[in-house]
Scaffold this motif. Structure first.
Motif, PDB file in Angstrom:
ATOM      1  N   ASN A 440       0.652  -0.682   0.112  1.00  0.00           N
ATOM      2  CA  ASN A 440       0.160   0.153  -0.315  1.00  0.00           C
ATOM      3  C   ASN A 440       1.036   1.359   0.052  1.00  0.00           C
ATOM      4  O   ASN A 440       0.415   2.398  -0.908  1.00  0.00           O
ATOM      5  CB  ASN A 440      -1.127  -0.204   1.406  1.00  0.00           C
ATOM      6  N   LYS A 444       0.753   4.185  -2.900  1.00  0.00           N
ATOM      7  CA  LYS A 444       0.478   5.468  -3.123  1.00  0.00           C
ATOM      8  C   LYS A 444       1.196   6.626  -3.434  1.00  0.00           C
ATOM      9  O   LYS A 444       0.738   7.619  -4.162  1.00  0.00           O
ATOM     10  CB  LYS A 444       0.240   5.804  -1.364  1.00  0.00           C
ATOM     11  N   GLU A 449      -2.469   7.974  -5.403  1.00  0.00           N
ATOM     12  CA  GLU A 449      -4.024   7.561  -5.425  1.00  0.00           C
ATOM     13  C   GLU A 449      -3.940   7.970  -3.634  1.00  0.00           C
ATOM     14  O   GLU A 449      -2.754   7.413  -2.976  1.00  0.00           O
ATOM     15  CB  GLU A 449      -4.156   6.250  -5.735  1.00  0.00           C
ATOM     16  N   LYS A 450      -5.294   8.178  -3.320  1.00  0.00           N
ATOM     17  CA  LYS A 450      -5.419   8.349  -1.900  1.00  0.00           C
ATOM     18  C   LYS A 450      -5.481   6.926  -1.325  1.00  0.00           C
ATOM     19  O   LYS A 450      -5.574   6.578   0.212  1.00  0.00           O
ATOM     20  CB  LYS A 450      -6.686   9.270  -1.451  1.00  0.00           C
ATOM     21  N   GLU A 451      -7.025   6.495  -1.670  1.00  0.00           N
ATOM     22  CA  GLU A 451      -7.629   4.734  -1.213  1.00  0.00           C
ATOM     23  C   GLU A 451      -6.074   4.191  -1.239  1.00  0.00           C
ATOM     24  O   GLU A 451      -5.697   4.174  -2.029  1.00  0.00           O
ATOM     25  CB  GLU A 451      -8.850   4.624  -2.108  1.00  0.00           C
ATOM     26  N   ILE A 455      -7.089  -4.135   0.697  1.00  0.00           N
ATOM     27  CA  ILE A 455      -8.851  -3.566   1.984  1.00  0.00           C
ATOM     28  C   ILE A 455      -8.454  -4.757   2.598  1.00  0.00           C
ATOM     29  O   ILE A 455      -8.304  -5.955   1.901  1.00  0.00           O
ATOM     30  CB  ILE A 455      -9.225  -3.453   1.760  1.00  0.00           C
ATOM     31  N   ASN A 471      -9.058  -3.022  -3.908  1.00  0.00           N
ATOM     32  CA  ASN A 471     -10.648  -2.120  -3.826  1.00  0.00           C
ATOM     33  C   ASN A 471     -10.573  -1.723  -4.989  1.00  0.00           C
ATOM     34  O   ASN A 471      -9.624  -1.742  -6.099  1.00  0.00           O
ATOM     35  CB  ASN A 471      -8.927  -0.814  -3.631  1.00  0.00           C
ATOM     36  N   LEU A 473     -11.620   0.107  -6.826  1.00  0.00           N
ATOM     37  CA  LEU A 473     -11.654   1.428  -7.605  1.00  0.00           C
ATOM     38  C   LEU A 473     -10.588   1.386  -8.575  1.00  0.00           C
ATOM     39  O   LEU A 473     -10.202   2.259  -9.526  1.00  0.00           O
ATOM     40  CB  LEU A 473     -10.834   2.575  -6.339  1.00  0.00           C
ATOM     41  N   TYR A 474      -9.633   0.271  -7.550  1.00  0.00           N
ATOM     42  CA  TYR A 474      -8.267  -0.125  -9.348  1.00  0.00           C
ATOM     43  C   TYR A 474      -8.286  -1.447  -9.767  1.00  0.00           C
ATOM     44  O   TYR A 474      -7.206  -1.591 -10.347  1.00  0.00           O
ATOM     45  CB  TYR A 474      -6.859   0.093  -8.221  1.00  0.00           C
TER      46      TYR A 474
END
Length: 484
Positions: A440, A444, A449-451, A455, A471, A473-474
Motif C-alpha cells: 500500500n 500510494k 492515489e489516496k485510497e 483492504i 480495492n 476502485l483500481y
C-alpha cells in the motif's frame, strides 16, 4: 458527723470539675493560645504551627497545623488530614469541636489553608507519591472538602525546605491567589526528587483561571531563599510580609514589587525579634509569629509548656518604595505567549479555522473532478508494478483472481504465499501485515492515489480472522498491468 457529710458533698461537687479538667486533651500552651485568639473578635489571621501543638492528636497523623482566625471564629486544620476543628469556649473552658466528616486523608501534607470571604480554601500538598495541584474548599453543607474547578493544575507544597510562597487577598471584590513556585517529579517514578518551575502564578476566583505572571527573578529568589525555619510570614491585604535573616520585606504581587522597610523600622522589628528568641541557647523553645491587624505578635513555647509573647505594632508607613526589585519578569516564553494569544483571540481563531475547513473542502471537491490523463495513469501504475517484489506481485495476482470470482483470499492462502505457514500465529499476523503495508505504501507513492490498494475485512464466519481483497476502485488499472 455533719462535718463528714459536708466534706463528702463538697468532694462529690468538685469531682466533675476535676474530671473535666483532667479530660481536656489540650496542653497548657495550646489552651492559652486559643484563649488569646478567641479574645479578639474582629481581626483575621493565619499561620502554621509545628507538632509542638498537636491539639490532642497523634503526631503521626499530620506534619503541622494551620491555624486560621476569621473574626471571632478560630479553626485548626491538621495538615495531612482533612479534619477541621473549631475552637469553642464555654464555662471558661476551651475545647476543639470537629466539624468535618472527612473519611480519607494523607494527600495534603504541607498544604496551605486560607479564607476567601467566608469560605475556607486549601491549595497544594503532598501525599501518595504525588504533588497536589488542585484547590479545594470546605463545604459546611457536605462537611467535606470539595473540588474547585480550574483551567489547569498548579502543583505546589509549602514545607520548610522549598522556596514556595502563597499569598491571598480575600477582601477585594475580585479575590486573587498568588503562588511563587510549582514543583514536579522529572524522573518519576524512579526518583522522587523534585524540580521547581521558578514561576509566579495567579488564580482568579471569579474567572476560576490560573495564569502565569512570569519567571521569578534571580534577585527575588536570592532574598526569599534565605528564609529560616519558622520565620515571619504575614498576609496583610495586598501585602505578603516575610522575614529573611533578620531583615523584613514586603511583597506586592500585583504591582510586581519586593521592597524592605525603612532602616529604623527594620531595626526596631529586628530588636523585638532578638529580644524574644535570641535567649534560647539550648534550642528548647519553639517560636512562631502572626498578626492581628497592625499588631505583630512574637510568641514562643518554653520547655515548661508555658506560652509567652511580645506585642509590636507594624508601621506600614515605613515601607521603602524607593528601592524595590521585580518579583517576576514578564518576558514570557514562546509557548506562554502563544497560549495567551490563543486565549485572547479564541473566537476569531475558531471562525478562521471554520472558514479554512470550508475552503479546503471546496478545493478538494474541485480538484477531485479533474481527472488525470489516461497515459499518465498507465505510466504511474507501471512504475508501481516494477517497484514491487515477486512475492508482492503474486499476492496481487491472487487477490485479483479471487476478486473476479467474488471471493476473498483467506489468511491460510496468504501465509503459504509469503512462506510463513509453519510459523506461529503471532509471526503469521505480523508478516501478513508487513507485506500489505509495504504494498500500500509503494502504491500510494507511485500512483498518488489516496485510497489503499489492498483492504481487509473481517471473516463473516469467524470474526477473529481477516480476509483480504483488492480495492474495487483500481480493478481496471490492475487488470491492465497484469495482462500487459
Amino acid at each position: 458527723m455533719k462535718k463528714i457529710i459536708l466534706i463528702l458533698l463538697l468532694t462529690n461537687l468538685l469531682q466533675p470539675l476535676h474530671a473535666q479538667k483532667e479530660s481536656n486533651p489540650l496542653k497548657r500552651h495550646e489552651i492559652k493560645l486559643l484563649e488569646f485568639l478567641l479574645s479578639d473578635t474582629i481581626n483575621n489571621t493565619s499561620f502554621t504551627l509545628n507538632n509542638t501543638f498537636n491539639f490532642g492528636l497523634e503526631n503521626g497523623l499530620f506534619t503541622n497545623s494551620n491555624v486560621l482566625k476569621k473574626g471571632k471564629e478560630v479553626y485548626i486544620q491538621p495538615l495531612g488530614t482533612g479534619r477541621v476543628y473549631k475552637a469553642v469556649q464555654q464555662n471558661n473552658k476551651v475545647s476543639l469541636l470537629r466539624i468535618d466528616q472527612t473519611t480519607h486523608s494523607g494527600t495534603n501534607f504541607f498544604a496551605q489553608n486560607f479564607f476567601i470571604k467566608d469560605t475556607l480554601f486549601q491549595i497544594g500538598g503532598l501525599g501518595f507519591w504525588q504533588i497536589r495541584g488542585i484547590i479545594t474548599y470546605f463545604s459546611p453543607l457536605t462537611k467535606q472538602w470539595e473540588l474547585v474547578q480550574a483551567n489547569r493544575p498548579v502543583q505546589t507544597y509549602f514545607d520548610e525546605q522549598k522556596d514556595a510562597a502563597m499569598h491571598f487577598d480575600g477582601n477585594r471584590k475580585d479575590p486573587k491567589l498568588y503562588v511563587t513556585n510549582a514543583y514536579y517529579y522529572p524522573n518519576y517514578p524512579s526518583s522522587f526528587e523534585t524540580e521547581a518551575t521558578d514561576s509566579c502564578y495567579i488564580y482568579d476566583f471569579n474567572s476560576k483561571r490560573w495564569n502565569t505572571l512570569g519567571k521569578l527573578t534571580p534577585a527575588f529568589k536570592k532574598i526569599f531563599g534565605l528564609k529560616h525555619t519558622h520565620e515571619l510570614e504575614l498576609h496583610v491585604n495586598n501585602l505578603y510580609i516575610f522575614q529573611s535573616q533578620l531583615d523584613f520585606y514586603w511583597v506586592d504581587f500585583e504591582a510586581n514589587k519586593l521592597g524592605s522597610f525603612s532602616p529604623s523600622e527594620n531595626s526596631r522589628l529586628r530588636e523585638a525579634w532578638l529580644s524574644t528568641y535570641n535567649n534560647d541557647k539550648r534550642g528548647l523553645e519553639v517560636g512562631f509569629q502572626f498578626n492581628l491587624g497592625n499588631d505583630l505578635y512574637f510568641m514562643k513555647v518554653m520547655n515548661t509548656d508555658s506560652l509567652t509573647w511580645s506585642k509590636n505594632t507594624i508601621d506600614f508607613k515605613a515601607l521603602n518604595n524607593e528601592k524595590t526589585i521585580q518579583i517576576y519578569t514578564n518576558n514570557l516564553s514562546f509557548i506562554e505567549m502563544s497560549t495567551a494569544f490563543l486565549t485572547k483571540n479564541k473566537t476569531i481563531l475558531m471562525l478562521g479555522v471554520l472558514l479554512l475547513i470550508i475552503f479546503l473542502g471546496l478545493f478538494k471537491k474541485f480538484n477531485k473532478n479533474k481527472k488525470m490523463p489516461k497515459e499518465v495513469v498507465a505510466f504511474l501504475y507501471q512504475n508501481f508494478y516494477q517497484s514491487i517484489t515477486i512475492v508482492e506481485k503474486e499476492l496481487i495476482e491472487v487477490l485479483y483472481q479471487s476478486n473476479l470470482k467474488g471471493e476473498e483470499v483467506s489468511t491460510k492462502t496468504i501465509n503459504k504465499i509469503i512462506g510463513v505457514q509453519q510459523k506461529d500465529t503471532l509471526t503469521q499476523n505480523k508478516s501478513r501485515s508487513d507485506h500489505f503495508i509495504k504494498i500500500n505504501q509503494k502504491f500510494k507513492m507511485a500512483t498518488q492515489e489516496k485510497e489503499p490498494l489492498i483492504i481487509k475485512n473481517r471473516d463473516q464466519s469467524d470474526k477473529r480472522q481477516y480476509n483480504y481483497d483488492l480495492n474495487k476502485l483500481y480493478m481496471l488499472e490492475i487488470e491492465k498491468i497484469l495482462k500487459g
